[in-house]
Design a protein around this motif. Structure first.
Motif, short mmCIF file in Angstrom:
data_model
loop_
_atom_site.label_atom_id
_atom_site.label_comp_id
_atom_site.label_asym_id
_atom_site.label_seq_id
_atom_site.Cartn_x
_atom_site.Cartn_y
_atom_site.Cartn_z
N GLY A 245 48.62 45.56 37.89
CA GLY A 245 49.24 45.61 39.21
C GLY A 245 49.23 47.01 39.79
N LEU A 248 45.69 47.86 40.88
CA LEU A 248 45.36 47.20 42.15
C LEU A 248 45.98 47.93 43.33
CD1 LEU A 248 45.50 43.29 41.79
CD2 LEU A 248 43.62 44.70 42.65
N LEU A 249 47.26 48.31 43.20
CA LEU A 249 47.93 49.05 44.27
C LEU A 249 47.25 50.39 44.50
CD1 LEU A 249 51.76 48.44 43.72
CD2 LEU A 249 50.33 47.56 45.55
N LEU A 277 44.95 40.82 48.07
CA LEU A 277 44.98 41.75 46.94
C LEU A 277 46.38 42.32 46.75
CD1 LEU A 277 41.60 43.69 47.33
CD2 LEU A 277 42.20 41.97 45.61
N LEU A 278 47.08 42.58 47.84
CA LEU A 278 48.46 43.04 47.74
C LEU A 278 49.33 41.97 47.11
CD1 LEU A 278 50.66 45.12 48.29
CD2 LEU A 278 50.87 44.18 50.61
N SER A 281 48.67 41.86 43.43
CA SER A 281 49.27 43.00 42.73
C SER A 281 50.77 42.81 42.54
CB SER A 281 48.99 44.30 43.50
OG SER A 281 49.68 44.33 44.73
N MET A 284 51.53 40.68 39.60
CA MET A 284 51.37 41.36 38.32
C MET A 284 52.64 42.07 37.86
SD MET A 284 48.26 40.61 37.46
CE MET A 284 48.65 39.04 38.26
#
Length: 378
Positions: A245, A248-249, A277-278, A281, A284
């Motif tokens: 996560g 990804l951020l 995608l946010l 994340s 996660m």
């Protein structure tokens, strides 16, 4: 902002904290109307509201996804179960929502503003396929959630009637993933046929429109399904999920701040990939939060209080409380410390009114709902 039934009877401090953080970020964001700052602080306020709503959408999807999946597994799942699920959801959100919409309608009529679009709000279609009208603009996230659930439930009922011999797991996954892909298709079509080069317009035209956003709530639903089926694995790898996560951020931050992906040079990133995608994340982070224990009784009670009134805060804080305060109090010539006092007044009034709305209206309805609308999810 508050889904009171969780994935079990147990309360999870980490999820409550996330919900409290979400509404706090939203309050902080909308206080930008008070300060009208274009500095780094002002940009932080804008970003906080963006993140706060995304937290709220994904968390709701996760909690409701587990409930919906458990109900769908029931052998005799059908129209009656779907109707009960939708009735519970609507009874959870609509009474307080309708009350605030009614009050806002009266306020708008008193001040001579147009209320011609209010009927859309009553049907939760104010932003189904087009940008939300000026009336009650912060309510856009409510149709995103509820329409996502309603569409999923409808398709689940159809699927179980058409494919009687197919595994319920397969059907559930097919419906949820199918809806997510459908949303991606809608956003791809928008990206090809629209020339949106302004971030504010992007927020109204993509970020706040149901047909482009139900993938976010359904990503939460999908993670709720995954948690139900693979709980031990997910919890044993919670630190790995957390790391993923964070990565990804960080990638999203790099794309925006370092690689300078903008609507002018990378509309595909903003229109199609950024928000999903946010959402992914955020999912996660959920396993580590599920394992987060209450640090103290006092902090736990504070977080619980914020969670309890969060939905009322969501409904009241901006278009009603802040609008009326700004209408009757001219802050244009206020010094910084006077603006701080005004902000404290705004937050205090919002909290008091939200507590009253929750205690004397929302809570009794929720108790009636819990007693008379019991889901078959065991």
């Amino acid at each position: 902002m508050n889904d009171r039934k969780q994935i079990s009877a147990k309360r999870f401090f980490g999820l409550d904290f996330l919900r409290a953080l979400s509404i706090s970020l939203l309050l902080f964001s909308h206080s930008s109307w008070i300060y009208n700052s274009t500095s780094l602080f002002g940009r932080m306020q804008d970003a906080s509201g963006f993140l706060g709503v995304e937290l709220f959408i994904v968390l709701s999807g996760f909690l409701i996804g587990g409930i919906l999946y458990k109900q769908f597994l029931h052998e005799n799942y059908g129209i009656k179960d779907a109707y009960l699920f939708v009735s519970r959801r609507l009874m959870r959100v609509l009474p307080s929502y309708y009350l605030v919409v009614s009050i806002l309608t009266i306020v708008y009529m008193i001040f001579g503003f147009s209320v011609s679009q209010v009927w859309k709000y009553l049907l939760l279609i104010q932003n189904f396929a087009f940008p939300i009208p000026a009336f009650f603009p912060e309510s856009w996230s409510l149709p995103v959630k509820e329409m996502g659930y309603i569409l999923a439930v409808f398709l689940l009922v159809v699927s179980v009637k058409l494919f009687t011999k197919t595994s319920r797991k397969v059907l559930f996954l097919s419906v949820i993933i199918g809806l997510i892909l459908l949303t991606f298709g809608a956003k791809t079509y928008y990206n090809i046929h629209s020339e949106n080069l302004d971030l504010k317009q992007w927020s109204f035209s993509i970020r706040s429109v149901v047909i482009y956003r139900i993938d976010s709530v359904l990503i939460g639903v999908l993670f709720g399904y995954s948690y139900h089926n693979y709980k031990e694995f997910i919890m044993s790898k919670r630190k790995l999920f957390l790391a993923f996560g964070i990565i990804l951020l960080a990638l999203l931050f790099l794309c925006i701040a370092v690689f300078k992906l903008r609507l002018t040079n990378a509309s595909w990133f903003w229109n199609i990939l950024c928000l999903p995608l946010l959402s992914l994340s955020i999912c996660m982070f959920l396993p580590i939060l599920l394992n987060w224990k209450t640090p103290s009784e006092r902090i736990g009670n504070l977080i619980t209080f914020i969670c309890n009134i969060s939905y009322s805060v969501y409904l009241l804080h901006y278009s009603l409380v802040l609008f009326l305060l700004k209408y009757f109090i001219n802050t244009s010539n206020f010094s910084l410390w006077q603006l701080h006092i005004f902000t404290i007044l705004y937050v205090s009034i919002t909290v008091v009114l939200s507590y009253l709305l929750y205690t004397f209206f929302e809570k009794p309805i929720n108790e009636y709902r819990a007693k008379n609308f019991k889901l078959n999810d065991k």
